[in-house]
Design a protein around this motif. Structure first.
Motif, PDB file in Angstrom:
ATOM      1  N   LEU A 229      -9.507   3.765  -1.113  1.00 48.52           N
ATOM      2  CA  LEU A 229     -10.164   5.037  -1.463  1.00 48.52           C
ATOM      3  C   LEU A 229     -11.482   5.192  -0.714  1.00 48.52           C
ATOM      4  CD1 LEU A 229      -9.502   5.189  -5.327  1.00 48.52           C
ATOM      5  CD2 LEU A 229      -8.473   6.638  -3.560  1.00 48.52           C
ATOM      6  N   SER A 230     -12.249   4.096  -0.607  1.00 49.97           N
ATOM      7  CA  SER A 230     -13.545   4.173   0.079  1.00 49.97           C
ATOM      8  C   SER A 230     -13.394   4.250   1.590  1.00 49.97           C
ATOM      9  CB  SER A 230     -14.407   2.955  -0.296  1.00 49.97           C
ATOM     10  OG  SER A 230     -13.775   1.758   0.148  1.00 49.97           O
ATOM     11  N   THR A 231     -12.244   3.787   2.114  1.00 48.49           N
ATOM     12  CA  THR A 231     -12.044   3.769   3.571  1.00 48.49           C
ATOM     13  C   THR A 231     -11.377   5.028   4.082  1.00 48.49           C
ATOM     14  OG1 THR A 231     -11.786   1.357   3.459  1.00 48.49           O
ATOM     15  CG2 THR A 231     -11.068   2.436   5.497  1.00 48.49           C
TER      16      THR A 231
ATOM     17  N   ARG B 140      -2.513  11.061   0.976  1.00 45.98           N
ATOM     18  CA  ARG B 140      -1.379  10.159   1.167  1.00 45.98           C
ATOM     19  C   ARG B 140      -1.032   9.938   2.646  1.00 45.98           C
ATOM     20  NH1 ARG B 140       3.015  11.273  -3.651  1.00 45.98           N
ATOM     21  NH2 ARG B 140       1.543  11.129  -5.394  1.00 45.98           N
ATOM     22  N   LEU B 141      -1.105  11.003   3.449  1.00 51.59           N
ATOM     23  CA  LEU B 141      -0.800  10.845   4.880  1.00 51.59           C
ATOM     24  C   LEU B 141      -1.819   9.932   5.569  1.00 51.59           C
ATOM     25  CD1 LEU B 141       0.296  14.462   5.954  1.00 51.59           C
ATOM     26  CD2 LEU B 141       1.720  12.403   5.764  1.00 51.59           C
ATOM     27  N   ALA B 142      -3.086  10.075   5.148  1.00 49.67           N
ATOM     28  CA  ALA B 142      -4.135   9.214   5.711  1.00 49.67           C
ATOM     29  C   ALA B 142      -3.885   7.748   5.330  1.00 49.67           C
ATOM     30  CB  ALA B 142      -5.503   9.665   5.223  1.00 49.67           C
ATOM     31  N   ILE B 143      -3.485   7.550   4.078  1.00 46.26           N
ATOM     32  CA  ILE B 143      -3.177   6.185   3.620  1.00 46.26           C
ATOM     33  C   ILE B 143      -1.968   5.634   4.382  1.00 46.26           C
ATOM     34  CG2 ILE B 143      -2.446   4.785   1.659  1.00 46.26           C
ATOM     35  CD1 ILE B 143      -4.006   6.742  -0.161  1.00 46.26           C
ATOM     36  N   LEU B 144      -0.942   6.496   4.589  1.00 45.44           N
ATOM     37  CA  LEU B 144       0.257   6.078   5.322  1.00 45.44           C
ATOM     38  C   LEU B 144      -0.103   5.705   6.766  1.00 45.44           C
ATOM     39  CD1 LEU B 144       3.337   5.724   5.287  1.00 45.44           C
ATOM     40  CD2 LEU B 144       3.529   8.148   5.929  1.00 45.44           C
ATOM     41  N   ARG B 145      -0.991   6.555   7.375  1.00 43.85           N
ATOM     42  CA  ARG B 145      -1.431   6.262   8.743  1.00 43.85           C
ATOM     43  C   ARG B 145      -2.178   4.922   8.795  1.00 43.85           C
ATOM     44  NH1 ARG B 145      -4.755  10.125   9.247  1.00 43.85           N
ATOM     45  NH2 ARG B 145      -3.180  11.703   9.671  1.00 43.85           N
ATOM     46  N   PHE B 146      -3.016   4.703   7.808  1.00 42.49           N
ATOM     47  CA  PHE B 146      -3.768   3.436   7.728  1.00 42.49           C
ATOM     48  C   PHE B 146      -2.820   2.244   7.618  1.00 42.49           C
ATOM     49  CE2 PHE B 146      -5.499   0.143   4.912  1.00 42.49           C
ATOM     50  CZ  PHE B 146      -6.616  -0.270   5.643  1.00 42.49           C
ATOM     51  N   ALA B 147      -1.782   2.388   6.781  1.00 43.44           N
ATOM     52  CA  ALA B 147      -0.812   1.305   6.591  1.00 43.44           C
ATOM     53  C   ALA B 147      -0.044   1.037   7.885  1.00 43.44           C
ATOM     54  CB  ALA B 147       0.157   1.651   5.467  1.00 43.44           C
TER      55      ALA B 147
ATOM     56  N   ILE C 295       0.838  -1.210   0.000  1.00 39.32           N
ATOM     57  CA  ILE C 295       0.000   0.000   0.000  1.00 39.32           C
ATOM     58  C   ILE C 295       0.869   1.254   0.000  1.00 39.32           C
ATOM     59  CG2 ILE C 295      -1.629   1.349   1.405  1.00 39.32           C
ATOM     60  CD1 ILE C 295      -2.819  -1.378   2.309  1.00 39.32           C
ATOM     61  N   VAL C 296       1.929   1.243   0.844  1.00 38.53           N
ATOM     62  CA  VAL C 296       2.822   2.411   0.919  1.00 38.53           C
ATOM     63  C   VAL C 296       3.502   2.646  -0.423  1.00 38.53           C
ATOM     64  CG1 VAL C 296       4.938   3.309   1.975  1.00 38.53           C
ATOM     65  CG2 VAL C 296       3.182   2.231   3.393  1.00 38.53           C
ATOM     66  N   LEU C 297       4.026   1.574  -1.034  1.00 37.82           N
ATOM     67  CA  LEU C 297       4.751   1.711  -2.309  1.00 37.82           C
ATOM     68  C   LEU C 297       3.834   2.161  -3.440  1.00 37.82           C
ATOM     69  CD1 LEU C 297       7.089  -1.430  -2.156  1.00 37.82           C
ATOM     70  CD2 LEU C 297       7.800   0.961  -2.049  1.00 37.82           C
ATOM     71  N   ASP C 298       2.656   1.562  -3.517  1.00 39.22           N
ATOM     72  CA  ASP C 298       1.793   1.812  -4.676  1.00 39.22           C
ATOM     73  C   ASP C 298       0.846   2.999  -4.488  1.00 39.22           C
ATOM     74  OD1 ASP C 298       2.973  -0.284  -5.931  1.00 39.22           O
ATOM     75  OD2 ASP C 298       1.357  -1.731  -5.594  1.00 39.22           O
ATOM     76  N   ASN C 299       0.371   3.230  -3.246  1.00 39.09           N
ATOM     77  CA  ASN C 299      -0.638   4.275  -3.035  1.00 39.09           C
ATOM     78  C   ASN C 299      -0.077   5.558  -2.417  1.00 39.09           C
ATOM     79  OD1 ASN C 299      -2.150   1.516  -2.842  1.00 39.09           O
ATOM     80  ND2 ASN C 299      -3.734   3.013  -3.350  1.00 39.09           N
ATOM     81  N   VAL C 300       1.040   5.421  -1.679  1.00 38.81           N
ATOM     82  CA  VAL C 300       1.641   6.615  -1.070  1.00 38.81           C
ATOM     83  C   VAL C 300       2.768   7.147  -1.947  1.00 38.81           C
ATOM     84  CG1 VAL C 300       2.842   7.551   0.955  1.00 38.81           C
ATOM     85  CG2 VAL C 300       1.000   5.869   1.256  1.00 38.81           C
ATOM     86  N   LEU C 301       3.711   6.255  -2.317  1.00 31.08           N
ATOM     87  CA  LEU C 301       4.844   6.687  -3.147  1.00 31.08           C
ATOM     88  C   LEU C 301       4.477   6.755  -4.618  1.00 31.08           C
ATOM     89  CD1 LEU C 301       7.726   4.683  -1.430  1.00 31.08           C
ATOM     90  CD2 LEU C 301       6.984   7.024  -0.989  1.00 31.08           C
ATOM     91  N   LYS C 302       3.332   6.150  -5.001  1.00 29.62           N
ATOM     92  CA  LYS C 302       2.817   6.213  -6.370  1.00 29.62           C
ATOM     93  C   LYS C 302       3.860   5.791  -7.398  1.00 29.62           C
ATOM     94  CE  LYS C 302      -1.260   8.212  -5.493  1.00 29.62           C
ATOM     95  NZ  LYS C 302      -2.563   7.627  -5.855  1.00 29.62           N
ATOM     96  N   SER C 303       4.328   4.520  -7.242  1.00 30.68           N
ATOM     97  CA  SER C 303       5.313   4.022  -8.199  1.00 30.68           C
ATOM     98  C   SER C 303       4.678   3.850  -9.576  1.00 30.68           C
ATOM     99  CB  SER C 303       5.879   2.680  -7.731  1.00 30.68           C
ATOM    100  OG  SER C 303       4.847   1.722  -7.599  1.00 30.68           O
TER     101      SER C 303
END
Length: 608
Positions: A67-69, A74-81, A47-55
């Protein structure tokens, strides 16, 4: 298993685990949770690599779920991860602890049940079986072999399930991500399992040899330690040390051969795994470069690959644990498959209170089928009589008395008590009506109280004191440092021969049985001890049917009937006066023995 319950015809691992099924279900749930946690561990990093760092641009169910959760911040996604990492770790920790606790608990209880079942069966095997088997080997089966099964249950049973669950789960996820890439990763699996299977069979064979040698070594140590006085008396310490050293060296050689096989397996598995890892890195990195695989997916693949190969390696390492448990199981089953040669017949009933009439009706017996020790032994002893068995050493006297409590059964003929074949009675009820005073007085490591009451554990203090007084044991017990609470050394070695014999007589008195069997009760005693023992025996034999085996003819002065045994047959019978008048074998033994005693007395007088 209840102590009087019949032994199982076949030991089954399911039967051992069935009482703990509920606990195992909890363990199984924990294993599933542990497997799920293992499967989820790489995904927060993806999740961090693909959704936060957007490789690269990501699509699919995981992206939609994020996205629905938590939205696309990006910070919210990082916190979730990060929270997911902690949550997965907590679940994994709880499940791992639960699984370990359950397997340890089940392993300990199975070990307890198995030890009790095996010991129960060994206790009920005939003396003929124990005569043939080495005690140390049986001890090894009750301890080491059961411990091997317990170790397998603790570290292998659910552990194997965890590894298999993790392995299949990861393969499923990897196939979902990219089936072609998964096939590349799994290409080494057939080779890996072929190597493991081949080595497992060889390791099991080697483990069997190791366990057999360990049993032999325990037997040597048990034999020497139980006879340490003889070893020291003959200054054979160095010889016994060399004997154990030879056994130990053989054990080392066999163990090294087994260890060599085990040592080869682990590096072979490591080499095969490294080939698979190299192939995944090569093909995976190229696919990521060309854009057909995301960096996150590649990381998940590589992490899964390490986790997937780890269960394979763990399963390969478990061959040792499994082999030991399997061999232990076989050795335990070998004992359980042995039927008691002396067992209660169908319909056997509890023996009534005996009057004490004993008959041997044309009895033949041999410890080996083709070699008879007793031949056509035929006699009667009336209730309340004192009967003596005399004759040369090895004539069969001790064998005759061993047939009365059914330590052995006749090859042919019948042994009767009060006119009934003793095989119609349950063994326990038969022996409960007999008391024994043997030539080798064996006492247990415990107090004087315990040893006197051994034949009647429910005996009262008054009964124990009365038995000790009747056995002429009271006078020396009172002089002991702690009286009846004095601890007796193993086999009674802290007491003199006369003291041990008087405790054995007290043990027989307290049972108050109608039949008494005495095997050389005065052997090896000095004159003073012999006098006290004879007085005690006179009280003990009062009103009981008594059978006395004696080499010293002075022991049988009270006998109503004497049976003279030679070469397994009764050659003479009658009272002492009749036998002396007959001028047969008894008369010869009498003259020889008393001429020797007279010579010894004269020599003693001359020395004084």
């Amino acid at each position: 298993m209840d102590k009087d319950s019949p032994k199982p015809s076949r030991l089954n691992i399911k039967d051992l685990l069935r009482p703990h099924l509920k606990l195992l279900m909890v363990g199984l749930a924990a294993v599933i949770g542990e497997g799920v946690a293992d499967l989820l561990q790489p995904w927060p990093l993806k999740i961090v690599l693909d959704n936060v760092l957007k490789s690269r641009e990501i699509h699919g169910w995981l992206n939609q779920f994020i996205l629905s959760t938590v939205g696309d911040d990006r910070l919210a996604i990082l916190r979730f991860a990060a929270i997911a990492v902690l949550a997965i770790a907590v679940v994994d920790a709880i499940c791992t602890y639960t699984e370990k606790y359950v397997t340890t608990s089940v392993g300990q209880w199975v070990m307890h049940d198995l030890r009790r079942t095996l010991y129960h069966h060994i206790q009920r095997l005939s003396l003929a079986y124990h005569d043939r088997k080495q005690t140390g080997d049986l001890i090894s089966r009750v301890t080491n072999d059961i411990d091997a099964i317990q170790t397998f249950i603790t570290s292998g049973l659910l552990g194997a399930f965890v590894n298999c669950l993790t392995l299949f789960g990861m393969v499923g996820v990897m196939l979902y991500l990219n089936w072609r890439f998964t096939l590349i990763a799994l290409s080494i699996a057939p080779v890996l399992f072929a190597v493991v299977y081949s080595y497992t069979r060889r390791i099991k064979k080697a483990s069997r040899e190791v366990r057999k040698k360990e049993g032999e070594m325990v037997s040597v140590m048990q034999e020497v330690l139980s006879s340490i006085r003889v070893v020291k008396a003959f200054a054979r310490e160095e010889y016994e040390e060399r004997r154990l050293e030879e056994e130990s060296l053989e054990s080392v050689e066999i163990a090294m051969r087994a260890r060599s096989l085990k040592a080869k397996l682990s590096p072979l598995v490591g080499l095969i795994v490294s080939v698979g890892t190299a192939m995944v890195l090569w093909f995976g990195a190229r696919m990521a470069l060309y854009g057909s695989l995301s960096a996150g997916s590649l990381v998940v693949f590589i992490m899964y690959l390490g986790k997937m190969y780890k269960p394979m390696q763990e399963l390969s390492k478990m061959t040792d644990t499994y082999s030991k448990a399997s061999i232990g199981y076989e050795r335990i089953q070998e004992v359980l498959d042995t039927d008691g040669e002396i067992k209660d017949l169908p319909g056997a009933r509890r023996a009534p209170r005996f009057k004490g009439k004993i008959e041997f009706d044309h009895v033949n017996f041999g410890y080996e089928a083709d070699r008879l020790v007793l031949r056509d032994v035929d006699f009667k002893i009336e209730p309340g009589q004192v009967a003596a068995l005399v004759g040369p050493t090895g004539a069969g006297k001790s064998t005759i008395i061993s047939l009365i409590p059914r330590f052995y059964d006749p090859t042919s003929g019948v042994v009767k008590i009060d006119g009934q074949d003793i095989r119609r009675y349950q063994q326990k009820s038969l022996r409960q009506q007999m008391s024994f005073v043997l030539q080798e007085t064996l006492l247990f490591h415990g107090t004087i109280w315990y040893n006197i009451a051994y034949g009647k554990p429910e005996a009262t203090r008054r009964e124990i004191l009365r038995a000790a007084e009747m056995a002429n044991a009271q006078e020396f017990i009172d002089k002991l440092p702690e009286g009846y609470n004095t601890m007796v050394g193993e086999r009674g070695v802290t007491l003199s021969g006369g003291q041990r014999q008087r405790i054995a007589i007290a043990r027989a008195i307290i049972r108050n049985t109608p039949i008494l069997i005495l095997d050389e009760p005065s052997s090896g005693l000095d004159a003073a001890s012999e006098k006290l023992v004879f007085e005690a025996l006179d009280r003990l034999m009062e009103g009981r049917t008594s059978i006395v085996v004696a080499h010293r003819l002075s022991t049988i002065r009270r006998a109503n009937v004497i049976f003279v045994v030679k070469d397994g047959t009764i050659v003479e019978s009658g009272n002492q006066e009749e036998l002396l008048k007959a001028g047969g074998l008894y008369s010869e033994l009498y003259k020889i023995q008393f001429s020797i005693e007279e010579a010894s007395e004269k020599q003693a007088v001359g020395l004084s």
